[in-house]
Write a protein that holds these residues in place. Structure first.
Motif, mmCIF file in Angstrom:
data_model
loop_
_atom_site.group_PDB
_atom_site.id
_atom_site.type_symbol
_atom_site.label_atom_id
_atom_site.label_comp_id
_atom_site.label_asym_id
_atom_site.label_seq_id
_atom_site.Cartn_x
_atom_site.Cartn_y
_atom_site.Cartn_z
ATOM 1 N N LEU A 1 46.470 21.316 -19.069
ATOM 2 C CA LEU A 1 45.971 20.050 -18.529
ATOM 3 C C LEU A 1 46.920 18.906 -18.868
ATOM 4 C CD1 LEU A 1 42.171 20.433 -19.343
ATOM 5 C CD2 LEU A 1 43.149 20.142 -17.058
ATOM 6 N N ARG A 2 47.459 18.932 -20.051
ATOM 7 C CA ARG A 2 48.424 17.898 -20.439
ATOM 8 C C ARG A 2 49.679 17.960 -19.575
ATOM 9 N NH1 ARG A 2 47.490 19.287 -26.783
ATOM 10 N NH2 ARG A 2 45.904 17.700 -27.256
ATOM 11 N N GLY A 3 50.048 19.170 -19.175
ATOM 12 C CA GLY A 3 51.249 19.326 -18.358
ATOM 13 C C GLY A 3 51.085 18.855 -16.933
ATOM 14 N N GLY A 4 49.844 18.786 -16.449
ATOM 15 C CA GLY A 4 49.594 18.328 -15.095
ATOM 16 C C GLY A 4 50.012 19.351 -14.044
ATOM 17 N N VAL B 1 42.771 20.906 -9.398
ATOM 18 C CA VAL B 1 41.454 21.006 -10.026
ATOM 19 C C VAL B 1 41.546 22.049 -11.136
ATOM 20 C CG1 VAL B 1 39.035 21.689 -9.691
ATOM 21 C CG2 VAL B 1 40.194 20.375 -7.914
ATOM 22 N N ALA B 2 40.785 21.846 -12.211
ATOM 23 C CA ALA B 2 40.679 22.833 -13.284
ATOM 24 C C ALA B 2 39.276 23.414 -13.294
ATOM 25 C CB ALA B 2 40.993 22.199 -14.631
ATOM 26 N N ILE C 1 43.361 12.269 -19.365
ATOM 27 C CA ILE C 1 43.813 13.243 -18.372
ATOM 28 C C ILE C 1 42.828 13.193 -17.213
ATOM 29 C CG2 ILE C 1 44.172 15.698 -17.897
ATOM 30 C CD1 ILE C 1 44.939 15.977 -20.895
ATOM 31 N N GLU C 2 43.311 12.913 -16.012
ATOM 32 C CA GLU C 2 42.419 12.649 -14.887
ATOM 33 C C GLU C 2 42.223 13.844 -13.970
ATOM 34 O OE1 GLU C 2 43.767 9.169 -12.888
ATOM 35 O OE2 GLU C 2 43.304 7.836 -14.574
ATOM 36 N N ALA D 1 32.928 16.078 -17.013
ATOM 37 C CA ALA D 1 33.097 17.107 -15.985
ATOM 38 C C ALA D 1 32.755 16.517 -14.624
ATOM 39 C CB ALA D 1 32.202 18.310 -16.274
ATOM 40 N N ASP D 2 33.499 16.923 -13.611
ATOM 41 C CA ASP D 2 33.235 16.455 -12.250
ATOM 42 C C ASP D 2 32.144 17.265 -11.569
ATOM 43 O OD1 ASP D 2 35.623 14.425 -11.402
ATOM 44 O OD2 ASP D 2 36.318 15.898 -12.857
ATOM 45 N N ASP D 3 31.888 18.470 -12.061
ATOM 46 C CA ASP D 3 30.811 19.301 -11.544
ATOM 47 C C ASP D 3 30.524 20.392 -12.573
ATOM 48 O OD1 ASP D 3 28.853 20.321 -9.897
ATOM 49 O OD2 ASP D 3 30.165 20.682 -8.187
ATOM 50 N N TYR D 4 29.411 21.071 -12.387
ATOM 51 C CA TYR D 4 28.975 22.103 -13.340
ATOM 52 C C TYR D 4 28.394 23.239 -12.510
ATOM 53 C CZ TYR D 4 26.954 23.816 -17.787
ATOM 54 O OH TYR D 4 26.637 24.540 -18.915
#
Length: 218
Positions: A40-43, A47-48, A71-72, A95-98
């Protein structure tokens, strides 16, 4: 589009990589919380997808650290934990979704599209830039009255350019967006994709900026 999958169960991970690949995504998989946070830091991922039961750092810790570090990258929690408290905690952490396992891959794909729409400030799965429009749900592209459903990689190329209209993308930047870790990328792969897209529509659908890269005007 490249996805990051943080899942420590090999069987589940292999199934998701295959299923999401058939939906047009390139998937990079990690099996621990530490590696997930490092990725995630590496970009570079659109989406993750984050499991909660990860070794080293659990999913909640990864999520909290990522948002604390600003981290966006959109993060969808994908887990078997269906308790209301866990769902609320994950969403409150950023979290953007679950999504609760088990699920249909079509639903997960739809949720990925919905997250991308929200991040782009769109209400529908249609993105537009100048004379180019893409439909994320159908993989169709329209340009000057011509509409076609594109193969996965061609669609991903057009989508990347339409998401940032007017931005010039270098070859390296496009390869980073389209190809996952470990994929062998031919030196002319991007040129070939652009050639096929132009052949379907017109040479002006993707503009070349000499010495810099490619773009789709606003």
């Amino acid at each position: 589009m490249r996805l990051l999958l943080a899942e420590d169960d090999d069987m589940i991970a292999r199934a998701l990589v295959t299923a999401l690949g058939s939906e047009g995504f390139s998937v990079d998989r990690v099996a621990s919380g530490e590696l997930a946070l490092e990725a995630l830091r590496g970009g570079g991922h659109g989406v993750a997808l984050l499991d909660l039961g990860l070794p080293e750092l659990d999913g909640f810790e990864v999520l909290a650290s990522a948002r604390r570090e600003r981290i966006e990258t959109p993060i969808i929690v994908v887990t078997a934990r269906d308790a209301l408290d866990a769902r609320i905690h994950g969403l409150d952490l950023g979290a953007d979704d679950y999504v609760v396992k088990p699920f249909e891959i079509s639903e997960l794909s739809a949720r990925i599209r919905a997250v991308l729409r929200r991040r782009a400030g769109k209400a529908v799965s249609r993105l537009e830039a100048g004379e180019v429009a893409v439909d994320l749900a159908t993989h169709s592209v329209s340009y000057r009255g011509t509409e076609a459903v594109l193969p996965n990689r061609e669609f991903a190329l057009v989508q990347a350019l339409v998401e940032r209209p007017g931005m010039i993308f270098s070859r390296d930047r496009l390869e980073e967006k389209l190809y996952g870790w470990g994929e062998e990328v031919e030196s002319n792969a991007i040129d070939v994709l652009i050639h096929y897209v132009r052949k379907r529509f017109d040479k002006d659908v993707i503009r070349n900026v000499r010495g810099a890269g490619w773009m789709i005007p606003r």
